[in-house]
Design an enzyme around this catalytic site. Structure first.
Site: not given
Ligand code: S3P
Length: 427
Positions: A20, A25, A120, A167, A313, A340, A344, A386
């Site tokens: 991903k 990118r 976020r 990021q 992740d 996230k 999580r 996830r």
């Protein structure tokens, strides 16, 4: 989606979809390069499709066929003002990386995404971009999207990032393309370095030393052919399934094993896992291997510090593995998991408890006393891909039936997840 405890081993081979982070990118840098970029094994997940749609809305032709995607790049200054608000969907990577690019354009625009994206933290990119002279503001004044960005030339800076986040790092480096010298970012621990590796292949002058990456402004980027490796974050679910289901032996083909991403392999081995790397290769700085995973008797471990960004992740599925391992697993320094696609940390603690796990949440992680009997439960994914996939794997190893509510959210990063899982179960 309903999952039953598996009564027979998982056997066979699987080729998981493209990475991903690398797929995002490839589109972004291809758009900023001059000429054609061809990408094979591109991840056709909803997040990467959001990136494609944003760049199409800025005048970039992107042909998407099942064999390859072709990006008709227009150079660093070739984007045009979008006629609409850019929609980044559920994708933090799209939102944060694109903001760095937009900050240096000669037009203004607004970007936003779904409910999760709008909660976020974006202060982490607003701060360094503002230091570079960018005009970027949170429309609702809460440091979240929607973000209004008025592009113009930027100043190069050195930024000491308080978080180890690829990021944030990538956002600043991309803004640095539009700076007036060298832009550098130092992070507490090295996060995934796909931006540095790929931008350098596109022709940027970018260097890395320890946890500092530096980029020279105004390079000439040229189109490339990119073969995206399989995503280790998606492979993680099949690694876990192979390790946990008795008698299993699974070959996972063509997985990216970049050392800034391979923490799950190191942790599983520390827990006693039998994972062999076969057919190790490297293309454009990104190493890949086939992973041969066999059912193993596992024990607890400690996961902390510089390891955390290399498996950020994968922590939800590592928590599942730890729940079935003997002894105690301690996860520390993982507070980033709270911000996230969902919180999580809290969700893993609540839902693993619902399945019978002896687990407690801490301020920055969790403590799992593994090896207690686990049973099926009804688990709400909270629309976090996830979470859904982690509990699907827990369901294979726990007694009875597990139901994943809103399980279709796997389409964010792994649209064929359930069919791939089914195929291995029936092989
Ligand atoms: C990503 C970086 C990570 C990761 C995310 C993808 C990227 O986020 O969790 O899924 O492609 O750069 P942070 O950099 O915020 O930790």
């Amino acid at each position: 989606m309903k999952i039953q405890k598996l009564s027979k081993p998982l056997r066979g081979e699987i080729t998981i979809p493209g990475d991903k982070s690398i797929s995002h990118r490839a589109v972004m840098f291809g758009a900023l390069a001059e000429g054609i970029t061809r990408v094979t094994n591109f991840l056709q997940g909803a997040d990467c499709l959001s990136t494609i749609s944003c760049f199409r809305n800025m005048g970039i032709q992107i042909d998407n066929s099942p064999e390859e995607i072709v990006i008709h790049g227009k150079g660093l200054h070739g984007l045009s003002a979008p006629a609409c608000t850019l929609d980044t969907g559920n994708s933090g990577t799209t939102t944060r990386l694109i903001s760095g690019i937009l900050a240096g354009q000669n037009f203004s625009c607004t970007l936003t995404g779904d409910e999760s994206i709008q909660s976020r933290p974006m202060g982490r990119i607003i701060k360094p971009l503002t230091m570079m002279g960018a005009s970027i503001e949170s429309v609702k004044g809460n440091n979240c999207a929607p973000l209004a960005i008025q592009g113009h030339p930027l100043h190069s800076i050195h930024y000491d990032s308080p978080v180890a986040s690829a990021q944030v790092k990538s956002c600043v480096l991309l803004a640095g393309l539009y700076g007036d010298g060298i832009t550098s970012v130092t992070e507490p621990y090295l996060s995934r370095n796909h931006t540095e590796l790929m931008l350098s292949h596109f022709g940027a002058q970018i260097t890395s030393e320890g946890s500092t990456a530096s980029i020279q402004a105004d390079p000439k980027l040229h189109g490339l052919d990119i073969a995206v490796p399989g995503d280790i974050s998606s492979a993680a679910y099949f690694i876990a399934a192979g390790l946990l289901v008795p008698g299993s032996e699974v070959l996972i083909r063509n997985v990216g094993i970049n050392p800034t991403r391979d923490g799950i392999l190191r942790v599983c081995r520390a827990m006693g896992a039998d994972i062999q790397l076969l057919n190790v290769k490297e293309a454009a700085g990104e190493p890949t291997a086939d992973l041969l995973v066999r059912h193993s008797t596992l024990h607890g471990t400690v996961i902390e510090g510089e390891l955390i960004p290399t498996l950020i992740d994968e922590i939800p599925v590592i928590a599942v593995i730890a729940a079935f391992a003997e002894g105690t697993t301690i996860i520390r320094n993982a507070e980033e998991l709270k911000v996230k696609e969902s919180n999580r940390l809290d969700i893993m603690v609540t839902e693993l408890k619902a399945m019978g796990c002896d687990i407690e949440g801490t301020d920055d992680g969790m403590i799992i006393h593994g090896g207690k009997p686990m049973h099926g439960a009804v688990i709400d994914s909270r629309l976090d891909h996830r979470i859904a996939m982690s509990f699907a794997i827990a369901g294979l190893a726990a007694d009875g039936e597990t139901e994943i509510l809103r399980g279709e959210c796997v389409n964010i990063s792994y649209p064929e997840f359930y069919s791939d899982l089914n195929r291995l179960q029936n092989a």
